[in-house]
Design an enzyme around this catalytic site. Structure first.
Site, PDB file in Angstrom:
ATOM      1  N   ARG A   1      45.937  40.984  34.127  1.00 39.97           N
ATOM      2  CA  ARG A   1      46.560  39.562  33.703  1.00 39.97           C
ATOM      3  C   ARG A   1      47.717  39.544  33.108  1.00 39.97           C
ATOM      4  O   ARG A   1      48.468  40.451  32.431  1.00 39.97           O
ATOM      5  CB  ARG A   1      45.419  38.811  32.467  1.00 39.97           C
ATOM      6  CG  ARG A   1      44.008  38.484  32.660  1.00 39.97           C
ATOM      7  CD  ARG A   1      43.341  37.711  31.699  1.00 39.97           C
ATOM      8  NE  ARG A   1      43.169  38.769  30.447  1.00 39.97           N
ATOM      9  CZ  ARG A   1      43.554  38.490  29.435  1.00 39.97           C
ATOM     10  NH1 ARG A   1      44.473  37.380  29.104  1.00 39.97           N
ATOM     11  NH2 ARG A   1      43.471  39.222  28.460  1.00 39.97           N
TER      12      ARG A   1
ATOM     13  N   LYS B   1      32.119  46.007  26.162  1.00 44.03           N
ATOM     14  CA  LYS B   1      31.319  44.970  25.926  1.00 44.03           C
ATOM     15  C   LYS B   1      30.248  44.971  26.772  1.00 44.03           C
ATOM     16  O   LYS B   1      29.133  45.037  26.637  1.00 44.03           O
ATOM     17  CB  LYS B   1      31.918  43.617  25.874  1.00 44.03           C
ATOM     18  CG  LYS B   1      32.858  43.480  24.734  1.00 44.03           C
ATOM     19  CD  LYS B   1      33.407  42.044  24.692  1.00 44.03           C
ATOM     20  CE  LYS B   1      34.073  41.802  25.835  1.00 44.03           C
ATOM     21  NZ  LYS B   1      35.363  42.484  26.185  1.00 44.03           N
TER      22      LYS B   1
ATOM     23  N   LYS C   1      39.725  33.874  32.909  1.00 44.63           N
ATOM     24  CA  LYS C   1      40.148  33.628  31.508  1.00 44.63           C
ATOM     25  C   LYS C   1      40.754  32.353  31.396  1.00 44.63           C
ATOM     26  O   LYS C   1      40.705  31.875  30.351  1.00 44.63           O
ATOM     27  CB  LYS C   1      41.228  34.571  31.293  1.00 44.63           C
ATOM     28  CG  LYS C   1      40.529  36.010  31.127  1.00 44.63           C
ATOM     29  CD  LYS C   1      39.674  35.990  29.767  1.00 44.63           C
ATOM     30  CE  LYS C   1      39.223  37.359  29.735  1.00 44.63           C
ATOM     31  NZ  LYS C   1      38.187  37.147  28.387  1.00 44.63           N
TER      32      LYS C   1
END
Length: 413
Positions: free
Chosen positions: A72, A255, A214
């Site tokens: 990103r 995660k 995102k």
């Protein structure tokens, strides 16, 4: 592509079968060569292969290289500063303002740029809880990014619903379109813009799929708290007794790996809302970091990397055997796999749990030894840590990061 070739692409005869009556002219997109509406996964595979966007690997996954952006570009994200956001956003380094005038000029150039082009549309939803579900539209100029949207968001399952679909937010992703820093005041030729007043977002000059994902999360992070929902960057799973666990952390902190527990049911791997009803997934898919993934330690995610329908971003493969090498970081440390949530065997079909979390785990990825390896926090300590957000950015997840974790404070992560 048909304007350059005298024969049809694989799905051109079915391009409008699943079209919405709310056409692209409502987004200012006119004089288009062809629009492919809501193509299913096999058709998107065919189109992407035909257009040379990537390759099918051993087992069936589709591998793409995202060019100069393998992560990103966080410094190139902007929010249009207008009446609905003026006093609602903490403007600064992370929330960069963009003027209405410059946005209008950029959008007009993008609309002109896309004239005569072929576009792909995916109409879908975000938010598994019907009470907070939002219809969205993702418009792309590549077939594989349309598949990415289909993997990552919640799909529609019948033709009549497609026909009646009207998006509350629309995202246009065009890796071929470059912004102009001299005209637009941007840092580079890459930009991610969100205009809440117009309910429109743009991803320009980046093929990295994570920008689409995102950007949608940023939209929900602004809108849902106004409805009494906490937007969370976390994974979530649930035990047999209904005990929900949340795993907070920045990209790459673990995660997805920790939530994919064969003894617990997966709600989702990255983005969730917490309302009075319980916890619900925003997405319909997973976006896992797969560098050095092993069948022994992460069997469920590993299996997805060998499955038809999965997109592999920047994973190295042998062009002769078409076998992938998850240990090779030649292109980037931030190799990724995008796949539908149902590829994980023990997933919660509804993508939500009507109970409140029993365990909340913060993944700090503390490479400096500031915190003990494991610490049990009381409610006051938990609130302090959540607000301060001491953690690390992981190599490759953002443009400009080195090979070592970088200390940061990510509030409310």
């Amino acid at each position: 592509m048909t304007k350059y070739l005298e024969f049809d692409t694989p799905a051109v005869k079915q391009a409008g079968d699943l079209a919405s009556e709310f056409r692209l002219k409502h987004h200012g997109l006119v004089h288009l060569d062809q629009v492919f509406w809501n193509l299913p996964t096999p058709a998107l595979y065919e189109e992407a292969v035909f257009r040379g966007e990537g390759h099918v690997t051993h087992g069936g996954a589709f591998v793409v290289h995202t060019g100069k952006h393998t992560a990103r570009a966080a410094a190139d994200k902007f929010i249009v500063r207008e009446h609905s956001t003026e006093n609602e956003i903490s403007w600064g380094e992370y929330n960069r303002p963009f003027s209405v005038e410059k946005y209008n000029g950029m959008l007009a150039r993008l609309q002109a740029f896309l004239q005569g082009e072929e576009l792909f549309v995916q109409d879908c939803y975000v938010g598994a809880d019907p009470e907070y579900r939002m219809p969205i539209r993702v418009i792309t100029d590549t077939a594989w990014q349309s598949l990415f949207a289909r993997n990552m968001f919640i799909n529609i399952d019948n033709q009549d619903e497609y026909k009646k679909h009207i998006p509350e937010f629309t995202l246009i992703a065009s890796p071929k379109f470059k912004v102009d820093p001299r005209v637009d005041g941007t840092r580079t030729e890459t930009a991610m813009l969100i205009n809440f007043a117009e309910r429109m977002a743009i991803v320009a000059d980046s093929s990295y799929g994570g920008e689409v994902k995102k950007t949608i999360f940023t939209i929900l992070n602004f809108l849902l708290p106004r409805e009494g929902v906490l937007a969370m960057h976390c994974s979530a799973n649930v035990g047999k007794d209904g005990d929900v666990a949340l795993f907070f952390g920045l990209s790459g902190t673990g995660k997805t790996t920790l939530s994919a527990d064969p003894k617990r049911a997966l709600i989702g791997d990255d983005e969730h809302g917490w309302s009075d009803n319980g916890v619900f997934n925003f997405e319909g898919g997973c976006y896992a970091k797969v560098i050095r993934l092993s069948a022994e330690h992460e069997p469920q995610i590993y299996a997805c990397t060998r499955r038809f329908g999965t997109i592999l971003e920047n994973v190295v493969y042998d062009p002769t055997s078409r076998r992938i090498d998850l240990d090779d970081d030649m292109l980037t440390e931030n190799t990724r796999a995008s796949y539908p949530l149902e590829f994980i065997p023990n997933v919660v079909p509804e993508r939500m749990a009507r109970t409140h979390p029993k365990n909340v785990i913060f993944l700090t990825c503390d490479a400096q030894g500031v915190l003990p390896p494991i610490a049990r926090l009381n409610p006051e300590q938990s609130m302090y840590h959540f607000i301060s957000g001491y953690t690390s950015k992981i190599a490759g997840t953002e443009v400009g990061l080195g090979i070592e974790p970088e200390i940061t404070f990510s509030a409310c992560v």
